[in-house]
Design a protein around this motif. Structure first.
Motif, PDB file in Angstrom:
ATOM      1  N   ASP A 135       0.460   1.994 -16.509  1.00 16.24           N
ATOM      2  CA  ASP A 135       1.742   2.284 -17.152  1.00 16.24           C
ATOM      3  C   ASP A 135       2.583   3.206 -16.271  1.00 16.24           C
ATOM      4  OD1 ASP A 135       0.605   0.916 -19.227  1.00 16.24           O
ATOM      5  OD2 ASP A 135       0.479   2.628 -20.596  1.00 16.24           O
ATOM      6  N   ILE A 136       3.889   3.052 -16.370  1.00 21.51           N
ATOM      7  CA  ILE A 136       4.792   3.976 -15.690  1.00 21.51           C
ATOM      8  C   ILE A 136       4.615   5.364 -16.299  1.00 21.51           C
ATOM      9  CG2 ILE A 136       7.221   4.553 -15.275  1.00 21.51           C
ATOM     10  CD1 ILE A 136       7.862   1.579 -15.550  1.00 21.51           C
ATOM     11  N   PRO A 137       4.304   6.379 -15.507  1.00 17.07           N
ATOM     12  CA  PRO A 137       4.180   7.740 -16.052  1.00 17.07           C
ATOM     13  C   PRO A 137       5.466   8.179 -16.749  1.00 17.07           C
ATOM     14  CG  PRO A 137       3.304   7.641 -13.826  1.00 17.07           C
ATOM     15  CD  PRO A 137       4.006   6.336 -14.064  1.00 17.07           C
ATOM     16  N   LYS A 138       5.330   8.949 -17.804  1.00 18.65           N
ATOM     17  CA  LYS A 138       6.499   9.353 -18.582  1.00 18.65           C
ATOM     18  C   LYS A 138       7.522  10.103 -17.734  1.00 18.65           C
ATOM     19  CE  LYS A 138       6.025  12.591 -21.661  1.00 18.65           C
ATOM     20  NZ  LYS A 138       5.637  13.303 -22.912  1.00 18.65           N
ATOM     21  N   THR A 139       7.049  10.958 -16.833  1.00 18.82           N
ATOM     22  CA  THR A 139       7.984  11.708 -15.986  1.00 18.82           C
ATOM     23  C   THR A 139       8.790  10.766 -15.098  1.00 18.82           C
ATOM     24  OG1 THR A 139       6.185  12.036 -14.392  1.00 18.82           O
ATOM     25  CG2 THR A 139       6.616  13.820 -15.957  1.00 18.82           C
ATOM     26  N   ASP A 140       8.152   9.719 -14.594  1.00 17.19           N
ATOM     27  CA  ASP A 140       8.865   8.733 -13.781  1.00 17.19           C
ATOM     28  C   ASP A 140       9.820   7.922 -14.644  1.00 17.19           C
ATOM     29  OD1 ASP A 140       7.520   9.575 -11.542  1.00 17.19           O
ATOM     30  OD2 ASP A 140       6.033   7.977 -11.579  1.00 17.19           O
ATOM     31  N   ALA A 141       9.394   7.626 -15.868  1.00 13.69           N
ATOM     32  CA  ALA A 141      10.260   6.884 -16.790  1.00 13.69           C
ATOM     33  C   ALA A 141      11.551   7.658 -17.048  1.00 13.69           C
ATOM     34  CB  ALA A 141       9.526   6.620 -18.102  1.00 13.69           C
ATOM     35  N   PHE A 142      11.419   8.966 -17.268  1.00  7.63           N
ATOM     36  CA  PHE A 142      12.610   9.796 -17.478  1.00  7.63           C
ATOM     37  C   PHE A 142      13.497   9.797 -16.231  1.00  7.63           C
ATOM     38  CE2 PHE A 142      10.511  12.809 -20.811  1.00  7.63           C
ATOM     39  CZ  PHE A 142      10.513  11.765 -21.730  1.00  7.63           C
ATOM     40  N   ARG A 143      12.872   9.858 -15.067  1.00  5.75           N
ATOM     41  CA  ARG A 143      13.645   9.869 -13.817  1.00  5.75           C
ATOM     42  C   ARG A 143      14.393   8.549 -13.633  1.00  5.75           C
ATOM     43  NH1 ARG A 143      12.371   8.541  -8.564  1.00  5.75           N
ATOM     44  NH2 ARG A 143      10.153   8.263  -9.029  1.00  5.75           N
ATOM     45  N   PHE A 144      13.742   7.443 -13.960  1.00  2.29           N
ATOM     46  CA  PHE A 144      14.399   6.132 -13.859  1.00  2.29           C
ATOM     47  C   PHE A 144      15.589   6.063 -14.818  1.00  2.29           C
ATOM     48  CE2 PHE A 144      10.261   3.761 -12.465  1.00  2.29           C
ATOM     49  CZ  PHE A 144      10.322   4.417 -11.240  1.00  2.29           C
ATOM     50  N   LEU A 145      15.423   6.613 -16.021  1.00  2.42           N
ATOM     51  CA  LEU A 145      16.514   6.607 -17.001  1.00  2.42           C
ATOM     52  C   LEU A 145      17.687   7.453 -16.523  1.00  2.42           C
ATOM     53  CD1 LEU A 145      14.426   6.852 -20.295  1.00  2.42           C
ATOM     54  CD2 LEU A 145      15.805   4.891 -19.567  1.00  2.42           C
ATOM     55  N   ASP A 146      17.390   8.574 -15.895  1.00  5.38           N
ATOM     56  CA  ASP A 146      18.453   9.401 -15.302  1.00  5.38           C
ATOM     57  C   ASP A 146      19.208   8.596 -14.245  1.00  5.38           C
ATOM     58  OD1 ASP A 146      17.801  11.638 -16.805  1.00  5.38           O
ATOM     59  OD2 ASP A 146      16.484  12.492 -15.269  1.00  5.38           O
ATOM     60  N   ASP A 147      18.448   7.944 -13.394  1.00 10.31           N
ATOM     61  CA  ASP A 147      19.015   7.170 -12.288  1.00 10.31           C
ATOM     62  C   ASP A 147      19.927   6.057 -12.803  1.00 10.31           C
ATOM     63  OD1 ASP A 147      19.498   6.015  -9.811  1.00 10.31           O
ATOM     64  OD2 ASP A 147      17.575   4.974  -9.735  1.00 10.31           O
ATOM     65  N   ILE A 148      19.443   5.308 -13.768  1.00  8.23           N
ATOM     66  CA  ILE A 148      20.219   4.181 -14.307  1.00  8.23           C
ATOM     67  C   ILE A 148      21.458   4.684 -15.039  1.00  8.23           C
ATOM     68  CG2 ILE A 148      20.199   2.286 -15.982  1.00  8.23           C
ATOM     69  CD1 ILE A 148      17.160   1.996 -15.328  1.00  8.23           C
TER      70      ILE A 148
END
Length: 359
Positions: free
Chosen positions: A36-49
């Protein structure tokens, strides 16, 4: 900008408790090698998008409800101004899950019904009880006033049930019904001999046209069937202009039938960005690049947006700009994503320099 990201499907886990015959990612419960995508990375991806665009973002899988932090991710995306949605098979939905959906501001939930009864649906999903699970989930969504839509995928094994599925979906109170024509990627490669033949494909899309003309309550749209918009233009000459414009505007978002890499994309559990959920060639990776750089600079996306590069009869067709052929299906069948749509029976009448303008 002519091409803006309007809709993103995001595989936050590849783990799943079902084993559907047409799964584009060949998901299973363990999903070895694809954590699974780690939650911290998920948040970073959401920031990026969200710093670049504000698309609809669908949390998908696998089965996203397997993740304990799925609603933390959803809530974070909602706070960033994204319209967060959820795609689930329904089997894990409970009263508490419904309360979490509302708390995290998820706007829409999508589920699948691939048959009008348990025998057909459970066969397609390769799991007994999966039909009853969807019906139970729908009852809970209605109880908690959660909007939901239904996707239905069809191959030779369940094509006879299309009209019955439509009637069932309408009776269940869904906001929309999307008819999917299976693309042979992932586990669906194993059922390539079950794909609906092109002549029957055309007949189904014509049935959809007649159904949609009289449908006043349920939002309906064929998916992975871009030549439907060619059919609309062909047949609407003897129907009202209102139907033609309404359908084309909603269904293509101002582009055309196939909008892979043009208005939509897919992000997998490894951070790879693809033109759509069924297109197995990545355009870039969010661990190495920003979403903006991939969306604007990927050679793959640039090629898909250049209609002059399309080959075969697609490149010569006057309906290119409102259809374009399914690029994922062309890639899966022909090995060339710019080649002609292999499941279209239409023969172009004249060169694509006389392209028909949409809407």
């Amino acid at each position: 900008m002519e091409f803006q990201p309007k809709w993103i499907a995001w595989e936050i886990t590849r783990r799943c408790n079902l084993h559907c015959i047409h799964c584009r990612s060949s998901s299973d419960f363990e999903s070895k090698g694809h954590p699974d995508i780690p939650k911290t990375d998920a948040f970073r991806f959401l920031d990026d998008i969200s710093n670049y665009a504000k698309p609809v973002l669908v949390l998908s899988g696998g089965e996203p409800l397997i993740r304990e932090d799925v609603f933390e991710i959803a809530q974070y995306g909602s706070k960033k101004g994204l319209r967060m949605c959820l795609a689930t098979n329904g089997s894990l939905v409970t009263d508490e899950i419904c309360k979490e959906i509302l708390r995290s501001d998820i706007k829409m939930v999508s589920m699948s019904l691939d048959g009008s009864n348990s025998e057909i649906h459970d066969n397609f999903r390769d799991q007994k009880g999966s039909f009853d699970a969807v019906i139970k989930a729908i009852e809970l969504f209605k109880k908690h006033k959660i909007d939901f839509l239904i996707n239905s995928s069809f191959s030779n094994r369940n094509k006879h049930d299309i009209e019955n599925v439509y009637k069932l979906v309408k009776s269940l109170g869904a906001t929309a019904w999307y008819l999917f024509m299976v693309v042979p990627t992932g586990r669906a490669e194993e059922i390539i001999n079950e794909l609906i033949p092109k002549d029957e494909y055309e007949a189904i899309l014509n049935w959809h046209y007649e159904m949609e003309k009289s449908e006043k309550e349920l939002l309906v749209r064929p998916t992975c069937a871009p030549h439907y918009y060619r059919i609309i233009l062909q047949r609407s000459k003897r129907d009202s202009e209102t139907f033609q414009k309404r359908t084309l505007k909603f269904s293509t978002g101002g582009a055309k039938g196939c909008i892979a890499g043009q208005l939509i994309c897919f992000i997998n559990v490894d951070g790879d960005v693809y033109p759509c959920s069924y297109f197995p060639k990545p355009a870039g990776n969010l661990y190495k690049e920003t979403f903006k750089s991939i969306w604007e600079g990927s050679e793959l996306f640039i090629q898909l947006r250049d209609f002059k590069k399309y080959k075969g009869k697609c490149g010569k067709c006057q309906y290119l700009k409102v259809c374009g052929g399914c690029r994922a299906r062309a890639y899966a069948i022909n090995g060339d994503y710019l080649s002609e749509e292999p499941f279209c029976s239409y023969i172009p009448e004249r060169s694509s320099k006389h392209l028909i303008k949409q809407g």
